[in-house]
Design a protein around this motif. Sequence first.
Motif, PDB file in Angstrom:
ATOM      1  N   PRO A 151       0.821  -1.220   0.000  1.00 33.26           N
ATOM      2  CA  PRO A 151       0.000   0.000   0.000  1.00 33.26           C
ATOM      3  C   PRO A 151       0.856   1.272   0.000  1.00 33.26           C
ATOM      4  O   PRO A 151       0.529   2.244  -0.685  1.00 33.26           O
ATOM      5  CB  PRO A 151      -0.836  -0.135   1.270  1.00 33.26           C
ATOM      6  CG  PRO A 151      -0.965  -1.623   1.462  1.00 33.26           C
ATOM      7  CD  PRO A 151       0.376  -2.181   1.036  1.00 33.26           C
ATOM      8  N   ALA A 152       1.951   1.264   0.742  1.00 29.56           N
ATOM      9  CA  ALA A 152       2.847   2.432   0.748  1.00 29.56           C
ATOM     10  C   ALA A 152       3.481   2.632  -0.629  1.00 29.56           C
ATOM     11  O   ALA A 152       3.665   3.776  -1.079  1.00 29.56           O
ATOM     12  CB  ALA A 152       3.935   2.271   1.807  1.00 29.56           C
ATOM     13  N   GLY A 153       3.816   1.534  -1.298  1.00 24.54           N
ATOM     14  CA  GLY A 153       4.370   1.613  -2.647  1.00 24.54           C
ATOM     15  C   GLY A 153       3.354   2.166  -3.630  1.00 24.54           C
ATOM     16  O   GLY A 153       3.683   2.992  -4.491  1.00 24.54           O
ATOM     17  N   ARG A 154       2.106   1.742  -3.496  1.00 24.18           N
ATOM     18  CA  ARG A 154       1.036   2.256  -4.363  1.00 24.18           C
ATOM     19  C   ARG A 154       0.862   3.754  -4.139  1.00 24.18           C
ATOM     20  O   ARG A 154       0.723   4.530  -5.087  1.00 24.18           O
ATOM     21  CB  ARG A 154      -0.266   1.508  -4.079  1.00 24.18           C
ATOM     22  CG  ARG A 154      -1.514   2.133  -4.659  1.00 24.18           C
ATOM     23  CD  ARG A 154      -1.468   2.279  -6.151  1.00 24.18           C
ATOM     24  NE  ARG A 154      -1.769   1.017  -6.774  1.00 24.18           N
ATOM     25  CZ  ARG A 154      -1.943   0.862  -8.083  1.00 24.18           C
ATOM     26  NH1 ARG A 154      -1.870   1.901  -8.891  1.00 24.18           N
ATOM     27  NH2 ARG A 154      -2.187  -0.304  -8.584  1.00 24.18           N
ATOM     28  N   SER A 155       0.883   4.162  -2.894  1.00 21.47           N
ATOM     29  CA  SER A 155       0.724   5.572  -2.559  1.00 21.47           C
ATOM     30  C   SER A 155       1.874   6.407  -3.135  1.00 21.47           C
ATOM     31  O   SER A 155       1.648   7.463  -3.743  1.00 21.47           O
ATOM     32  CB  SER A 155       0.653   5.739  -1.048  1.00 21.47           C
ATOM     33  OG  SER A 155       0.548   7.083  -0.700  1.00 21.47           O
ATOM     34  N   ARG A 156       3.111   5.940  -2.954  1.00 23.76           N
ATOM     35  CA  ARG A 156       4.274   6.675  -3.473  1.00 23.76           C
ATOM     36  C   ARG A 156       4.216   6.752  -4.991  1.00 23.76           C
ATOM     37  O   ARG A 156       4.494   7.784  -5.582  1.00 23.76           O
ATOM     38  CB  ARG A 156       5.551   6.004  -3.013  1.00 23.76           C
ATOM     39  CG  ARG A 156       6.840   6.684  -3.463  1.00 23.76           C
ATOM     40  CD  ARG A 156       7.289   7.829  -2.547  1.00 23.76           C
ATOM     41  NE  ARG A 156       7.580   7.375  -1.226  1.00 23.76           N
ATOM     42  CZ  ARG A 156       8.797   6.981  -0.827  1.00 23.76           C
ATOM     43  NH1 ARG A 156       9.818   7.026  -1.642  1.00 23.76           N
ATOM     44  NH2 ARG A 156       8.974   6.563   0.404  1.00 23.76           N
TER      45      ARG A 156
END
Length: 138
Positions: free
Chosen positions: A109-114
């Motif tokens: 999820p953090a990768g998707r957000s970034r």
Amino acid sequence: MPDLDARAERALVTEWRDLLARHAATACALDRELNDRHGLGMSEFEVLERLAESVGGGCAQLRVQELAGAVHLSQSALSRLIGRLEKDGLVERAMCDADRRGIFVSLTPAGRSRYDEARPTQREVLARTLTPLPADIG
């Protein structure tokens, strides 16, 4: 392949050098702006984007071998890059159940957000550096 006359050869070499210069300018601009604004290099962004585009069955994941061919990095360079992204919590690695030799890389999820935050910056740089200039008039 037929021999080129001197003029055609010069034109071909000039076109090649222009392509290299355009690639270098674009790559430098991408690295600088993605890093300054989002803490990502051009290759890191490309990995995140390939994972984001691979969403199938709700899971954004690819085999490392697929990623290597898609982002034009050697297996060892990609492995180091994935290690950095994993350390930053942007991707996860998992063994492939069907083939224990294969490793999947998944977007967190953090990768998707970034990725979602960095995508407009990448597109802005591409538009600025790759849009053809209008032909000189006059």
